[in-house]
Design a protein around this motif. Structure first.
Motif, PDB file in Angstrom:
ATOM      1  N   LEU A  14      -8.078   0.161   4.377  1.00  9.85           N
ATOM      2  CA  LEU A  14      -6.666  -0.042   4.692  1.00  9.85           C
ATOM      3  C   LEU A  14      -6.315   0.689   5.983  1.00  9.85           C
ATOM      4  O   LEU A  14      -5.531   0.198   6.792  1.00  9.85           O
ATOM      5  N   LEU A  17      -7.442  -1.392   8.864  1.00 10.52           N
ATOM      6  CA  LEU A  17      -6.488  -2.465   9.144  1.00 10.52           C
ATOM      7  C   LEU A  17      -5.301  -1.938   9.941  1.00 10.52           C
ATOM      8  O   LEU A  17      -4.872  -2.556  10.918  1.00 10.52           O
ATOM      9  N   ILE A  18      -4.780  -0.797   9.526  1.00 13.25           N
ATOM     10  CA  ILE A  18      -3.605  -0.229  10.194  1.00 13.25           C
ATOM     11  C   ILE A  18      -3.930   0.166  11.630  1.00 13.25           C
ATOM     12  O   ILE A  18      -3.113   0.019  12.540  1.00 13.25           O
ATOM     13  N   ASN A  21      -5.798  -3.929  13.397  1.00 12.20           N
ATOM     14  CA  ASN A  21      -5.484  -5.344  13.230  1.00 12.20           C
ATOM     15  C   ASN A  21      -4.056  -5.632  13.656  1.00 12.20           C
ATOM     16  O   ASN A  21      -3.131  -4.866  13.370  1.00 12.20           O
ATOM     17  N   PHE A  24      -1.288  -5.591  10.847  1.00 13.99           N
ATOM     18  CA  PHE A  24      -1.078  -4.381  10.055  1.00 13.99           C
ATOM     19  C   PHE A  24      -0.927  -3.123  10.899  1.00 13.99           C
ATOM     20  O   PHE A  24      -0.636  -2.049  10.365  1.00 13.99           O
ATOM     21  N   ARG A  25      -1.106  -3.239  12.200  1.00 16.77           N
ATOM     22  CA  ARG A  25      -1.119  -2.074  13.081  1.00 16.77           C
ATOM     23  C   ARG A  25       0.145  -1.234  12.940  1.00 16.77           C
ATOM     24  O   ARG A  25       1.263  -1.737  13.060  1.00 16.77           O
ATOM     25  N   LEU A  27       1.515   0.184  10.334  1.00 13.47           N
ATOM     26  CA  LEU A  27       2.237   0.192   9.063  1.00 13.47           C
ATOM     27  C   LEU A  27       1.888   1.442   8.266  1.00 13.47           C
ATOM     28  O   LEU A  27       0.805   2.010   8.408  1.00 13.47           O
ATOM     29  N   LEU A  32       1.772   0.046   2.447  1.00 20.94           N
ATOM     30  CA  LEU A  32       0.888  -1.108   2.472  1.00 20.94           C
ATOM     31  C   LEU A  32       0.079  -1.221   1.178  1.00 20.94           C
ATOM     32  O   LEU A  32      -0.160  -2.326   0.682  1.00 20.94           O
ATOM     33  N   VAL A  36      -1.336  -4.555  -0.735  1.00 19.41           N
ATOM     34  CA  VAL A  36      -2.732  -4.898  -0.471  1.00 19.41           C
ATOM     35  C   VAL A  36      -3.620  -3.886  -1.190  1.00 19.41           C
ATOM     36  O   VAL A  36      -3.743  -2.747  -0.768  1.00 19.41           O
ATOM     37  N   LEU A 133       3.804  -9.388   1.578  1.00 20.95           N
ATOM     38  CA  LEU A 133       4.095  -8.685   2.825  1.00 20.95           C
ATOM     39  C   LEU A 133       5.062  -9.478   3.692  1.00 20.95           C
ATOM     40  O   LEU A 133       5.972  -8.921   4.314  1.00 20.95           O
ATOM     41  N   SER A 137       8.546  -7.491   4.615  1.00 17.98           N
ATOM     42  CA  SER A 137       8.519  -6.782   5.895  1.00 17.98           C
ATOM     43  C   SER A 137       8.886  -7.701   7.053  1.00 17.98           C
ATOM     44  O   SER A 137       8.173  -8.674   7.316  1.00 17.98           O
ATOM     45  N   PHE A 140       6.043  -7.472   9.715  1.00 18.42           N
ATOM     46  CA  PHE A 140       4.891  -8.313   9.375  1.00 18.42           C
ATOM     47  C   PHE A 140       5.228  -9.783   9.591  1.00 18.42           C
ATOM     48  O   PHE A 140       4.408 -10.544  10.125  1.00 18.42           O
TER      49      PHE A 140
END
Length: 264
Positions: A14, A17-18, A21, A24-25, A27, A32, A36, A133, A137, A140
């Motif tokens: 996770l 991803l944050i 990506n 998700f950057r 977050l 999250l 997820v 999500l 959000s 998102f």
């Protein structure tokens, strides 16, 4: 369908991803995790030149969104011309236009093959998590919408591929620059843009033969629009764009204004 290696996602993925990506950057990881779960998503290795799925098959949708971790690129090939019409790199996602919610419900096109041009590591995120999500959000949701916008704009750049070779190659490079800048993946710290971009992909995207692409890249290196591949580069397919603005001039130029191209 190709057989792929599968494994459960590590707990710290996770965080990956944050950090890396586009969706998700930045977050909050605790927030999250409510949507997820590492136990519900899968890490897969997609192998070179094997189909992942066929996009836009009538009545067929996906159950996962693919987030690219490393490797690639992932390409979409149209038929019968076998033309590359989309490219996705690490930090991006693919599959959203085949998820049966949001714009995916109305994003229709002709069946096209999705494959990993080179071995690619991906996260498969369940549709239910993506939907949750999207509903909860605004950040998102806006980023998810951007993925659809960038697909359309990438195809627009390819529609503007002139039959004049320098302009055709420049159109593809401009499309990639616009895409990666919009996603926040590039430029590099020195202001350059770096792509793993084999000549075969350039040829299939711009509808040129391989020899012509080689000559265009040689000319672009001579006038310092891109630089030569160095021995230290991990791949001989690396293209480093040194002068995005100069490339923009080539993209919009007429034949007699590209002084470094010998053929008229």
């Amino acid at each position: 369908m190709a057989v792929k290696a599968k494994q459960s996602l590590e707990p710290d993925s996770l965080q990956l991803l944050i950090q890396g990506n586009c969706l998700f950057r930045g977050l909050d990881i605790d927030w999250l995790a409510n949507y997820v779960s590492p136990e519900q998503i899968v890490r897969e290795k997609l192998y070179s030149s094997r189909p992942v799925y066929t996009a836009f098959r009538p009545g067929v949708s996906l159950e996962f969104l693919y987030a690219i971790l490393a490797g690639g690129p992932i390409i979409i090939r149209s038929t019968p011309l076998d033309r590359v019409i989309a490219l996705s790199y690490p930090g991006s996602c693919f599959g959203m236009r085949n998820l049966a919610f949001a714009y995916g419900k109305i994003s229709q096109a002709f069946p096209s093959l999705v494959e990993a041009y080179k071995t690619t590591d991906v996260f498969k995120i369940p549709l239910a998590s993506v939907q949750a999500l999207y509903q909860e959000s605004e950040v998102f949701r806006d980023r998810y919408h951007l993925l659809f916008e960038l697909r359309a704009k990438f195809e627009y750049h390819l529609l503007n591929c002139s039959t004049h070779p320098p302009q055709a190659v420049a159109a593809l490079l401009r499309a990639l620059i616009y895409q990666e800048r919009s996603l926040g993946n590039q430029p590099q710290a020195d202001g350059t843009f770096v792509f793993d971009l084999p000549i075969d992909i350039i040829a299939r995207a711009s509808q040129l033969n391989h020899r012509t692409v080689e000559q265009v890249l040689k000319g672009m290196r001579q006038v310092k629009l891109i630089d030569s591949v160095k021995a230290t580069d991990p791949s001989s397919d690396t293209v480093r764009v040194l002068d995005p603005e100069g490339l923009k001039e080539v993209y919009g130029a007429t034949r007699d204004k590209v002084s470094w191209w010998p053929l008229r």
